[in-house]
Design a protein around this motif. Sequence first.
Motif, PDB file in Angstrom:
ATOM      1  N   MET A   1     -19.028  -4.366  50.189  1.00  0.00           N
ATOM      2  CA  MET A   1     -18.597  -3.316  49.313  1.00  0.00           C
ATOM      3  C   MET A   1     -18.246  -3.882  47.949  1.00  0.00           C
ATOM      4  N   GLN A   2     -17.784  -5.114  47.931  1.00  0.00           N
ATOM      5  CA  GLN A   2     -17.491  -5.776  46.658  1.00  0.00           C
ATOM      6  C   GLN A   2     -18.757  -5.881  45.820  1.00  0.00           C
ATOM      7  N   TYR A  61     -21.431   6.036  42.652  1.00  0.00           N
ATOM      8  CA  TYR A  61     -20.797   4.999  43.479  1.00  0.00           C
ATOM      9  C   TYR A  61     -20.152   5.632  44.718  1.00  0.00           C
ATOM     10  N   ARG A  62     -19.380   6.714  44.529  1.00  0.00           N
ATOM     11  CA  ARG A  62     -18.728   7.389  45.657  1.00  0.00           C
ATOM     12  C   ARG A  62     -19.789   7.882  46.667  1.00  0.00           C
ATOM     13  N   PHE A  63     -20.866   8.455  46.141  1.00  0.00           N
ATOM     14  CA  PHE A  63     -21.951   8.919  46.999  1.00  0.00           C
ATOM     15  C   PHE A  63     -22.534   7.749  47.789  1.00  0.00           C
ATOM     16  N   THR A  64     -22.744   6.626  47.124  1.00  0.00           N
ATOM     17  CA  THR A  64     -23.341   5.455  47.765  1.00  0.00           C
ATOM     18  C   THR A  64     -22.459   4.923  48.884  1.00  0.00           C
ATOM     19  N   ILE A  65     -21.163   4.771  48.646  1.00  0.00           N
ATOM     20  CA  ILE A  65     -20.313   4.189  49.690  1.00  0.00           C
ATOM     21  C   ILE A  65     -20.066   5.150  50.841  1.00  0.00           C
ATOM     22  N   ASP A  66     -20.265   6.454  50.618  1.00  0.00           N
ATOM     23  CA  ASP A  66     -20.129   7.411  51.711  1.00  0.00           C
ATOM     24  C   ASP A  66     -21.422   7.589  52.494  1.00  0.00           C
ATOM     25  N   CYS A  67     -22.562   7.374  51.859  1.00  0.00           N
ATOM     26  CA  CYS A  67     -23.845   7.665  52.509  1.00  0.00           C
ATOM     27  C   CYS A  67     -24.589   6.437  53.020  1.00  0.00           C
ATOM     28  N   GLN A  68     -24.145   5.266  52.678  1.00  0.00           N
ATOM     29  CA  GLN A  68     -24.759   4.046  53.192  1.00  0.00           C
ATOM     30  C   GLN A  68     -23.918   3.569  54.377  1.00  0.00           C
ATOM     31  N   PRO A  70     -23.725   0.900  56.344  1.00  0.00           N
ATOM     32  CA  PRO A  70     -23.047  -0.401  56.348  1.00  0.00           C
ATOM     33  C   PRO A  70     -21.825  -0.436  55.423  1.00  0.00           C
ATOM     34  N   LEU A  71     -21.921   0.182  54.259  1.00  0.00           N
ATOM     35  CA  LEU A  71     -20.769   0.220  53.351  1.00  0.00           C
ATOM     36  C   LEU A  71     -19.642   1.053  53.946  1.00  0.00           C
ATOM     37  N   PHE A  72     -20.004   2.155  54.596  1.00  0.00           N
ATOM     38  CA  PHE A  72     -18.999   3.004  55.223  1.00  0.00           C
ATOM     39  C   PHE A  72     -18.314   2.259  56.378  1.00  0.00           C
ATOM     40  N   ALA A  73     -19.107   1.578  57.203  1.00  0.00           N
ATOM     41  CA  ALA A  73     -18.537   0.824  58.329  1.00  0.00           C
ATOM     42  C   ALA A  73     -17.612  -0.282  57.826  1.00  0.00           C
ATOM     43  N   GLU A  74     -17.975  -0.912  56.717  1.00  0.00           N
ATOM     44  CA  GLU A  74     -17.109  -1.947  56.144  1.00  0.00           C
ATOM     45  C   GLU A  74     -15.787  -1.350  55.674  1.00  0.00           C
ATOM     46  N   ARG A  75     -15.830  -0.163  55.080  1.00  0.00           N
ATOM     47  CA  ARG A  75     -14.599   0.510  54.658  1.00  0.00           C
ATOM     48  C   ARG A  75     -13.711   0.813  55.862  1.00  0.00           C
ATOM     49  N   CYS A  76     -14.308   1.290  56.949  1.00  0.00           N
ATOM     50  CA  CYS A  76     -13.545   1.580  58.169  1.00  0.00           C
ATOM     51  C   CYS A  76     -12.923   0.298  58.720  1.00  0.00           C
TER      52      CYS A  76
END
Length: 190
Positions: A1-2, A61-68, A70-76
């Motif tokens: 995510m970084q 950016y918000r759309f990307t981290i919510d819809c990708q 792997p990025l979403f799983a990393e946030r979780c």
Amino acid sequence: MQGAKIVFAVFIILSLMPIITAYVKRINKSAKENDKKAFYTRIIAMVLICGIIMTFFISLYRFTIDCQAPLFAERCSDAIIEERDNGISKVIDRLKSKDLLSSSFISMDESVLLNFPDVNDYKLSLSSKMYDTEDACAIYAMYEWKGQKAYMEFELDMEKNAWRLVSVSSCTDEKIEEIDSNMKFSKIKS
């Protein structure tokens, strides 16, 4: 995510630099000519254009981290690890506050938290692809720390055009082998 943050920051800078440079030249010209109306109009136009461009990239950016996934799983994963030592209720509160939970979230067992790293120095790898489950899709995480290894299943569901967490559970080597004997993991955090 970084990495996503860095990429979007570079996009914003590269998009704004030519606009700001052009408008600063025009603003200086207006100041030299003592044309106050043009001076203030150009400042307002520059601020508005830069604001619109920044808003566009931030929403992208918000759309990307919510819809990708792997990025979403990393946030979780990050949210769970932050509150790991404070118990399951704090973990769920953290996930809710970050709007990561599905409306059909299945609460995890306290023992699941023990499989997450208890140190900041760990490696996180995510499965290279998603796998269908009975009700949703799953992405698998592999954590390595202090000579230990643990697998987690993040079951995700698409709600309102964004991934949401349905459940988190522990996995064994055997279950990973059963799901996909050639499951490949991509290193996310080291």
